[in-house]
Design a protein around this motif. Structure first.
Motif, PDB file in Angstrom:
ATOM      1  N   ASN B 195       0.563  -1.361   0.290  1.00 35.70           N
ATOM      2  CA  ASN B 195      -0.335  -0.384  -0.092  1.00 35.70           C
ATOM      3  C   ASN B 195       0.942   1.792   0.312  1.00 35.70           C
ATOM      4  O   ASN B 195       1.192   1.893   0.962  1.00 35.70           O
ATOM      5  N   ARG B 196       1.600   1.730  -1.230  1.00 30.88           N
ATOM      6  CA  ARG B 196       2.693   2.413  -1.172  1.00 30.88           C
ATOM      7  C   ARG B 196       2.333   4.253  -0.338  1.00 30.88           C
ATOM      8  O   ARG B 196       1.068   4.320  -1.455  1.00 30.88           O
ATOM      9  N   GLY B 197       3.209   4.192   0.007  1.00 32.61           N
ATOM     10  CA  GLY B 197       3.123   5.826   0.780  1.00 32.61           C
ATOM     11  C   GLY B 197       2.090   5.519   1.505  1.00 32.61           C
ATOM     12  O   GLY B 197       2.452   6.478   2.739  1.00 32.61           O
ATOM     13  N   GLU B 198       1.542   4.888   2.514  1.00 29.02           N
ATOM     14  CA  GLU B 198       0.256   4.369   3.608  1.00 29.02           C
ATOM     15  C   GLU B 198       1.011   5.013   4.554  1.00 29.02           C
ATOM     16  O   GLU B 198       1.059   5.711   5.608  1.00 29.02           O
ATOM     17  N   ALA B 199       2.682   3.775   4.571  1.00 25.32           N
ATOM     18  CA  ALA B 199       3.169   3.673   6.436  1.00 25.32           C
ATOM     19  C   ALA B 199       3.957   5.142   6.343  1.00 25.32           C
ATOM     20  O   ALA B 199       3.938   5.406   7.232  1.00 25.32           O
ATOM     21  N   ILE B 200       4.702   5.772   5.221  1.00 18.28           N
ATOM     22  CA  ILE B 200       4.884   7.059   5.367  1.00 18.28           C
ATOM     23  C   ILE B 200       3.488   7.830   5.723  1.00 18.28           C
ATOM     24  O   ILE B 200       4.135   8.933   7.503  1.00 18.28           O
ATOM     25  N   LEU B 307      15.098   5.677  -5.971  1.00 10.29           N
ATOM     26  CA  LEU B 307      15.411   6.786  -5.473  1.00 10.29           C
ATOM     27  C   LEU B 307      14.943   7.964  -6.316  1.00 10.29           C
ATOM     28  O   LEU B 307      14.500   8.423  -5.372  1.00 10.29           O
ATOM     29  N   ALA B 308      15.371   8.674  -7.497  1.00  8.63           N
ATOM     30  CA  ALA B 308      14.840   9.719  -8.190  1.00  8.63           C
ATOM     31  C   ALA B 308      13.394   9.295  -8.363  1.00  8.63           C
ATOM     32  O   ALA B 308      12.575  10.667  -8.240  1.00  8.63           O
ATOM     33  N   GLN B 309      13.288   8.549  -8.525  1.00 11.02           N
ATOM     34  CA  GLN B 309      11.162   8.928  -8.633  1.00 11.02           C
ATOM     35  C   GLN B 309       9.970   8.944  -7.558  1.00 11.02           C
ATOM     36  O   GLN B 309       9.515   9.615  -7.225  1.00 11.02           O
ATOM     37  N   ARG B 310      11.461   8.637  -6.049  1.00 12.95           N
ATOM     38  CA  ARG B 310      10.393   8.987  -4.902  1.00 12.95           C
ATOM     39  C   ARG B 310      10.737  10.445  -4.590  1.00 12.95           C
ATOM     40  O   ARG B 310       9.497  10.519  -4.165  1.00 12.95           O
ATOM     41  N   ARG B 311      12.140  11.220  -5.275  1.00  9.78           N
ATOM     42  CA  ARG B 311      11.800  12.185  -4.831  1.00  9.78           C
ATOM     43  C   ARG B 311      10.957  12.715  -5.947  1.00  9.78           C
ATOM     44  O   ARG B 311      10.636  14.008  -5.109  1.00  9.78           O
ATOM     45  N   VAL B 312      10.853  12.409  -7.042  1.00 10.47           N
ATOM     46  CA  VAL B 312       9.912  13.362  -7.712  1.00 10.47           C
ATOM     47  C   VAL B 312       8.571  12.956  -6.787  1.00 10.47           C
ATOM     48  O   VAL B 312       7.873  13.969  -7.451  1.00 10.47           O
ATOM     49  N   GLU B 313       8.018  11.949  -6.528  1.00 10.23           N
ATOM     50  CA  GLU B 313       6.759  11.663  -5.939  1.00 10.23           C
ATOM     51  C   GLU B 313       6.881  12.537  -4.986  1.00 10.23           C
ATOM     52  O   GLU B 313       5.828  12.220  -4.359  1.00 10.23           O
ATOM     53  N   GLY B 314       7.857  13.026  -4.557  1.00 19.36           N
ATOM     54  CA  GLY B 314       7.260  13.453  -2.711  1.00 19.36           C
ATOM     55  C   GLY B 314       7.699  12.824  -1.660  1.00 19.36           C
ATOM     56  O   GLY B 314       7.730  12.926  -0.356  1.00 19.36           O
ATOM     57  N   TRP B 315       8.528  11.040  -1.700  1.00 20.31           N
ATOM     58  CA  TRP B 315       8.368  10.782  -0.483  1.00 20.31           C
ATOM     59  C   TRP B 315       9.778  11.171  -0.282  1.00 20.31           C
ATOM     60  O   TRP B 315      10.289  10.657   0.899  1.00 20.31           O
ATOM     61  N   LEU B 316      11.136  11.941  -0.894  1.00 18.85           N
ATOM     62  CA  LEU B 316      11.891  12.406  -0.587  1.00 18.85           C
ATOM     63  C   LEU B 316      12.509  13.648  -1.005  1.00 18.85           C
ATOM     64  O   LEU B 316      11.273  14.418  -1.835  1.00 18.85           O
ATOM     65  N   GLY B 317      13.408  14.436  -0.097  1.00 14.81           N
ATOM     66  CA  GLY B 317      13.311  15.607  -0.535  1.00 14.81           C
ATOM     67  C   GLY B 317      13.211  16.518   0.709  1.00 14.81           C
ATOM     68  O   GLY B 317      12.766  16.155   2.095  1.00 14.81           O
TER      69      GLY B 317
END
Lengths: 183, 603
Positions: B195-200, B307-317
């Motif tokens: 469930n992508r993103g739910e934990a964060i 990692l780059a994809q996560r940055r784009v999606e706002g899960w990193l940065g």
């Protein structure tokens, strides 16, 4: 005093006789020791061969040549208990420094190419009087079974005396910190 | 054409902005371009970075993947792990030496190939395997090894060896490997629904203290092997004072027979990175580092992409998931072939750009870790559990497993069984059950927890996998009746002698004493006293070694001695004269006899 005193034998193999000197440092207590034991084969009384079976053999030095091995095995055969005394017997000590280089190099340096060597023949001596060297120096317990080890370079006279008295009187050994502290 | 190493070295130093903590990256570049890191490169790096030469030299000589002498344009590193050996690594080795005309440790005259043994590369379920350049080649046989060399001679490009792609993300263009996941039994936690993103989102909706409390409620314990409570580790790090804090993901799985992290990194990197992001939030860190073992370099481009994809999606940065003020990012540091770096303080040393020597504990990394800042080091699998705990709640997580060991555990099963691979099992499962799942019959022994774990026999197969009984980082190696126990143990000790960092005497010397003693027993020259000595040396190493390596590396010998005493005792005897059976006078005087030209009078 027991009817027959236990016999002890001592030898210095690849050592410097320092442990034997230390044994002599027990000074007048040697009289006390003489009451407890008789010496058999030992540099102290200069017996070259065993005359009887012994209770205790003290081994100074490890084995660097074939003769050391023969003597050590002779001790194992003739003594109930063998004690390695000093760092050479227990760990190889200073002689074992040569274990870092090959025996070929050792002999070459010692007899042929060393800076202070005068040897026009360029040969390594092959006199049968000179025992053959082993490939490396072995501590005593890698050649025969050793019952006890007393470290030290040398073990102090008090340490040797305490160990001997304990062994011969069948008492537990008491070695206070000062007697086994070497730094 | 290779460029002069000095110029390459200077440029590489510039590429990392002269940051000495990035020494490993510099060495990787120089090694790749010059095929070695020679003395002039070492001089150049020391001068350019302004660090002592010995620090550079020390690092070069510490890591397996860096060499001072040139290696081939293509390095073939064959895994020497016991599982690989039992499945024919020696035949592969013979074929390679024959085909290439060189021995191991040598380089072909044209400089194209060099041949090396290397410790377990994490492919025990598809052994024998080799690392060719950065390319994994699995299921080798003598025949395929020869064909491999012949095709490499033509195209000189190891990635071209990959014909058939592995399953799942192994087929991803950036991974592109023949490696297979072999996920035999997915469980409901690690391999449960994503469930992508739910934990964060859930974590960021809580306070950091609440997140830590959830970890403690879940009773999650570290999955690397030691089993330290994860919540407690986070709490200590959060409480420690420091301008900066770090969360490090330990992806340096080097314990022979373990390959679960490789599968997690392939299939669930998002879960790992999310776990790190949550940990960062909980402890107050803005930087995370993944320490990826050098053997898994083939996964790096793919992981960078994730990692780059996560940055784009706002899960990193910056302002992660819209949470104002929470900034967090992750970088990947590639290791260079050192088992010891899986130990957390060694890993930190390596990240700091030095030899991977362990550090004294205390102070623990929670107080004084990476660059002296409070640091959490968590295993890949632990971080995966973190996300699941937040998704489903701590209580749901702790319903799985036992009182002291909650949740599930990934097992890396290899050796003599029909279905080697990854199994997600609940803590508390019996070893017997696990063996049945893997299709193992006629089992003589099982090594639980890798070489630093324990070797147990059938009389103990009813024991259960959990931290209170059979603790394991996940490695389960199965040996059937045809295997020789003492040979297996000897192979483990060879591994530890090779991998001991040499810093502390109990480990550096202890492992050698055990290996030599074992060799005496194998040669039929052992004595009962040798067996006693094994136990004494083991106790000494456990009590006196500086890190977990020496504190556990005696275990193959001592635990097999307990479980298979008869196999040892049948090989030892006392000498009637009290002479040591291992001392061979004839052999000892042989060289002197040759030099003097005279026979010994005693031998």
């Amino acid at each position: 005093m027991p009817a027959t005193k236990p016999r002890i034998a001592t030898t210095s193999l690849a050592g410097c006789f320092g442990c034997h000197m230390s044994l002599l440092d027990i000074d007048e207590r040697i009289l006390q020791l003489a009451e407890l034991v008789d010496f058999d084969k030992s540099p102290i009384d200069d017996y070259k061969q065993f005359t009887q079976h012994c209770a205790v053999g003290l081994i100074e030095g490890g084995c660097c040549n074939e003769e050391n091995v023969a003597v050590l095995r002779d001790f194992r055969t003739h003594c109930d208990v063998l004690v390695s005394i000093g760092d050479c017997a227990t760990m190889g000590g200073i002689p074992a420094l040569r274990n870092m280089v090959t025996i070929e190099e050792c002999m070459q340096e010692a007899y042929v190419s060393g800076p202070s060597v005068y040897n026009p023949s360029g040969k390594v001596p092959d006199n049968p009087e000179v025992p053959l060297l082993l490939d490396k120096v072995y501590p005593a317990h890698e050649v025969v079974k050793i019952d006890y080890h007393l470290p030290g370079c040398p073990p102090p006279a008090d340490t040797l005396f305490a160990a001997l008295v304990a062994l011969l009187s069948d008492e537990p050994i008491k070695l206070p910190y000062q007697l086994i502290k070497y730094d | 054409m290779t460029k002069p190493s000095e110029a390459v070295a200077r440029q590489a130093c510039q590429d990392v902005n002269l940051d000495p903590t990035r020494l490993l990256d510099v060495l990787h570049i120089v090694q790749k371009e010059c095929r070695c890191v020679d003395d002039s490169a070492i001089d150049a790096i020391a001068a350019e970075m302004g660090i002592p030469r010995v620090r550079v030299d020390g690092a070069v000589t510490f890591y397996t993947f860096f060499t001072k002498e040139p290696v081939g344009q293509i390095t073939i590193r064959l895994s020497s792990d016991i599982i690989d050996r039992l499945q024919g690594a020696q035949e592969v080795a013979d074929a390679l030496t024959d085909e290439l005309g060189i021995d191991f440790g040598q380089i072909t005259a044209d400089g194209l190939f060099s041949l090396h043994w290397t410790s377990c590369i994490g492919m025990s379920d598809q052994a024998p395997a080799a690392l060719v350049g950065d390319t994994m080649v699995t299921h080798l046989t003598a025949e395929t090894a020869r064909l491999m060399v012949r095709s490499l001679r033509e195209h000189k490009h190891p990635p071209k060896l990959v014909q058939e792609l592995g399953d799942g993300k192994n087929a991803h263009p950036l991974v592109h490997t023949m490696v297979k996941n072999n996920i035999r039994q997915p469980g409901s936690i690690i391999f449960g629904p994503i469930n992508r993103g739910e934990a964060i989102r859930k974590a960021l909706g809580m306070t950091p203290v609440e997140v830590i409390r959830a970890m403690k409620t879940s009773r999650l314990r570290g999955r690397g092997g030691a089993g330290f409570p994860a919540g407690l580790k986070w709490e200590f790090t959060r409480a420690a004072t420091g301008d900066r804090k770090y969360i490090i993901c330990n992806a340096d799985e080097g314990e022979p027979g373990t390959f679960k992290d490789r599968v997690l990194l392939t299939e669930l990197p998002d879960r790992i990175f999310a776990g790190m992001t949550i940990a960062g939030y909980a402890i107050g860190a803005q930087e995370g580092i993944v320490y990826l073992r050098g053997e898994y370099a083939y996964l790096k481009p793919y992981l960078e992409e994730v990692l780059a994809q996560r940055r784009v999606e706002g899960w990193l940065g910056q302002d992660i998931a819209g949470k104002q003020g929470y900034h967090f990012d992750i970088r990947i540091q590639l290791g260079a072939g050192a088992y010891i770096c899986g130990e957390e303080t060694s890993l930190i040393s390596s990240l700091e750009g030095t030899r991977g020597d362990p550090k004294n504990r205390p102070p623990f990394p929670a107080q004084h870790g990476y660059l002296g800042y409070p640091t959490v080091v968590n295993n890949c699998e632990t971080l995966c559990c973190v996300t699941k705990i937040l998704e489903n709640g701590a209580a749901t997580f702790s319903e799985f497993g036992t009182e002291q060991s909650s949740g599930t555990k990934l097992l890396s099963i290899s050796g003599d069984c029909t279905a080697p691979g990854i199994y997600e099992v609940e803590f508390g499962v019996s070893l017997q059950k696990v063996l049945e799942m893997a299709g193992a019959t006629q089992v003589q022994a099982v090594q639980v927890g890798g070489p630093s774990g324990q070797l147990i026999g059938p009389d103990q197969f009813d024991r259960v996998l959990c931290f209170d009984d059979l603790a394991t980082g996940g490695s389960i190696m199965i040996f059937d009746q045809s295997r020789k126990i003492l040979d297996i143990v000897h192979a483990f000790m060879e591994f530890f002698v090779e991998e001991s960092c040499g810093y502390c005497t109990p480990c550096r010397v202890g492992n050698v004493l055990l290996k030599e003693g074992l060799q005496r027993v194998l040669d039929g020259r052992g004595e009962p006293a040798d067996l006693e000595q094994f136990e004494q040396v083991g106790a000494m190493m456990k009590a006196c070694s500086r890190c977990g390596l020496g504190q556990t590396s005696w275990r193959p010998v001592v635990t097999s001695l307990q479980s298979f005493r008869d196999q040892y005792e049948s090989r030892v005897a006392d000498d009637p004269d009290g002479f040591r059976r291992s001392f061979d006078l004839k052999k000892a005087v042989a060289t002197a006899e040759k030099i003097t030209g005279r026979k010994s009078v005693h031998a």
